[in-house]
Design an enzyme around this catalytic site. Structure first.
Site, short mmCIF file in Angstrom:
data_model
loop_
_atom_site.label_atom_id
_atom_site.label_comp_id
_atom_site.label_asym_id
_atom_site.label_seq_id
_atom_site.Cartn_x
_atom_site.Cartn_y
_atom_site.Cartn_z
N LYS A 90 0.81 -1.22 0.00
CA LYS A 90 0.00 0.00 0.00
C LYS A 90 0.84 1.28 0.00
O LYS A 90 0.44 2.29 -0.54
CB LYS A 90 -0.92 0.02 1.23
CG LYS A 90 -1.94 -1.12 1.26
CD LYS A 90 -3.27 -0.67 0.74
CE LYS A 90 -4.20 -1.82 0.42
NZ LYS A 90 -4.29 -2.88 1.43
N GLU A 112 -9.63 6.41 3.16
CA GLU A 112 -10.46 5.39 3.78
C GLU A 112 -9.55 4.23 4.12
O GLU A 112 -8.48 4.10 3.55
CB GLU A 112 -11.53 4.92 2.79
CG GLU A 112 -11.06 3.83 1.80
CD GLU A 112 -9.99 4.28 0.82
OE1 GLU A 112 -9.82 5.49 0.63
OE2 GLU A 112 -9.29 3.40 0.26
N SER A 379 1.71 -9.92 -0.74
CA SER A 379 1.34 -8.50 -0.68
C SER A 379 1.63 -7.85 0.66
O SER A 379 1.85 -6.64 0.74
CB SER A 379 -0.14 -8.34 -1.03
OG SER A 379 -0.94 -9.17 -0.21
C1 LIG Z 1 -5.13 -4.06 1.18
C2 LIG Z 1 -4.43 -5.31 1.03
C3 LIG Z 1 -4.77 -6.21 0.01
C4 LIG Z 1 -5.95 -6.03 -0.92
O1 LIG Z 1 -5.92 -4.90 -1.71
P1 LIG Z 1 -5.55 -4.93 -3.25
O2 LIG Z 1 -5.87 -3.56 -3.70
O3 LIG Z 1 -6.38 -5.97 -3.90
O4 LIG Z 1 -4.10 -5.24 -3.34
C5 LIG Z 1 -4.02 -7.35 -0.13
N1 LIG Z 1 -2.99 -7.62 0.71
C6 LIG Z 1 -2.64 -6.79 1.69
C7 LIG Z 1 -1.49 -7.15 2.57
C8 LIG Z 1 -3.33 -5.61 1.89
O5 LIG Z 1 -2.98 -4.79 2.87
#
Ligand SMILES: *Cc1c(COP(=O)(O)O)cnc(C)c1O
Length: 397
Positions: A90, A112, A379
């Site tokens: 993010k 948000e 992620s």
């Molecule tokens: C917010 C988040 C997601 C989901 O958001 P995307 O916009 O689909 O990437 C996935 N993994 C983590 C660790 C997140 O914080």
């Protein structure tokens, strides 16, 4: 393949700008400023500097040997976005948008948040650049992610609870849009995923596309060839499109997006928009949504707050229809099993969101040859989820 979106912010029939007139000037200003920034060497140099020295990019592409051996099929690499400052991808977008806010001379940032990860990333970027910051968060999510609420406050942000609707991400986005409409002269709205009205889905994709650009170079250097599969979880769709984008023109690279299957599709308690939804308009964009026959937005469920949203980014809707990306889902229980597996086999506690991608790797890898390559996007890290997992297992800390 043409450059997408088109000049009206459309990805085929998806995307666009479905907003009240009062928001149009803000979106047009943002579109124009972003177009200028994109061409501006100074902006790009600044962005590259902060991504390297502050976020810690490039993140590594790690060869997961023990996981590979355990699953007994394709060779698995993990793109380690969990190693970014603040623990997830993010921050790539938050830094980009806060730099843009500085360019537009806006001293106040709003955002948000669902899981709290985007709120933490935005509060972090705002603190580092000395901007005022207010984060909207559903009160249900505030309870589920109390640690991140405190973390945002430590970073100097105001966290405002939203006690409307299902008290989750969708309601927080509505409240942030309302704030932006009123305060647009002084305020920039940092949206957290490839959602909302044009130019957000395009701009946020661009800020996250560094994930795939790095991964492409890294795999070519490690294996002298492109991967066979890319796998990533899909909430709004930013980490997945971030990984996929640099490979879209390589027809041999297959891509799988993994949505939240929750308690199963039949239960109705999930967030698998492509398995249970159909196109409609939500919060500024035309895309696949979970809705009932009357167009009312369904309540969603996932063990991971970050995947728990009724809409998916419009660019994904196009690739879904074209068959360029395959979309599947992992249930809560499959994700929890993958969460344990990665911790035990690789010493990496993944975010519950990322565990959905790992769950798909568990299904896919054994069916492939040992000579084939998978890159899964990790992620985020699981520190934020440890308390929740303990609670679910009846462990009191
Ligand atoms: C917010 C988040 C997601 C989901 O958001 P995307 O916009 O689909 O990437 C996935 N993994 C983590 C660790 C997140 O914080």
């Amino acid at each position: 393949m043409p450059m997408l979106p088109d000049s009206r912010g459309r990805f085929g029939s998806y995307g666009g700008r479905y907003v009240p007139e009062t928001l149009m000037p803000a979106l047009l200003e943002l579109e124009e400023e972003y177009a200028k920034a994109k061409r501006d060497r100074r902006f790009q140099t600044d962005l590259a500097y902060y991504l390297k020295q502050y976020v810690g990019r490039p993140t590594s592409l790690y060869r997961a040997d023990r996981l590979t051996k355990k699953l007994g099929g394709a060779k698995i690499y993990l793109k380690r976005e969990d190693l970014c400052h603040t623990g997830a991808h993010k921050i790539n977008n938050a830094i980009g948008q806060v730099l843009l806010a500085l360019r537009m001379k806006k001293g106040r940032i709003i955002a948000e948040t669902g899981a709290g990860q985007h709120g933490v990333a935005t509060a972090t970027a705002a603190a580092m650049f000395g901007l005022q910051c207010e984060i909207y968060m559903g009160t249900e999510d505030m309870q589920r992610q109390a640690l991140n609420v405190f973390r945002m406050r430590l970073l100097g942000a105001t966290v405002t609870g939203v006690d409307a609707g299902s008290r989750t991400l969708k309601d927080a986005i509505s409240e942030a849009m309302r704030d932006w409409t009123t305060n647009v002269r002084t305020t920039h709205y940092v949206l957290g995923s490839v959602l909302g009205a044009h130019p957000y889905p395009m701009m946020i994709r661009d800020f996250q596309a560094i994930i795939g650009r790095e991964a492409r170079k890294q795999i070519l250097s490690a294996e002298k060839r492109l991967p066979d599969y890319l796998v990533a979880c899909v909430g709004g769709g930013s980490n997945s499109i971030g990984l996929f984008h640099a490979f879209l023109r390589d027809p041999k690279v297959k891509m799988i997006g993994v949505e939240a299957g929750g308690l199963g599709i039949e239960s109705g308690k999930h967030a698998a928009r492509f398995s249970g939804g159909k196109p409609g308009v939500l919060q500024g964009t035309m895309t696949y949504l979970l809705q009932d026959e009357n167009g009312q937005i369904n309540l969603t469920h996932s063990v991971s707050a970050g995947l728990d949203y009724a809409a998916v980014g419009p660019e994904h809707s196009l690739y879904h229809d074209q068959g360029r990306i395959e979309y599947t889902y992992a249930t809560d229980s499959e994700a929890l099993t993958a969460f344990d597996l990665l911790a035990h086999e690789e010493g990496i506690v993944p975010a519950l969101e990322s565990a959905h991608a790992i769950a798909q790797v568990v299904k896919l890898a054994p069916k492939l040859k040992k000579s084939q390559l998978i890159i899964a996007n990790l992620s985020g890290r699981g520190d934020k989820d440890v308390q929740q997992v303990a609670r679910m297992r009846g462990v009191s800390l």
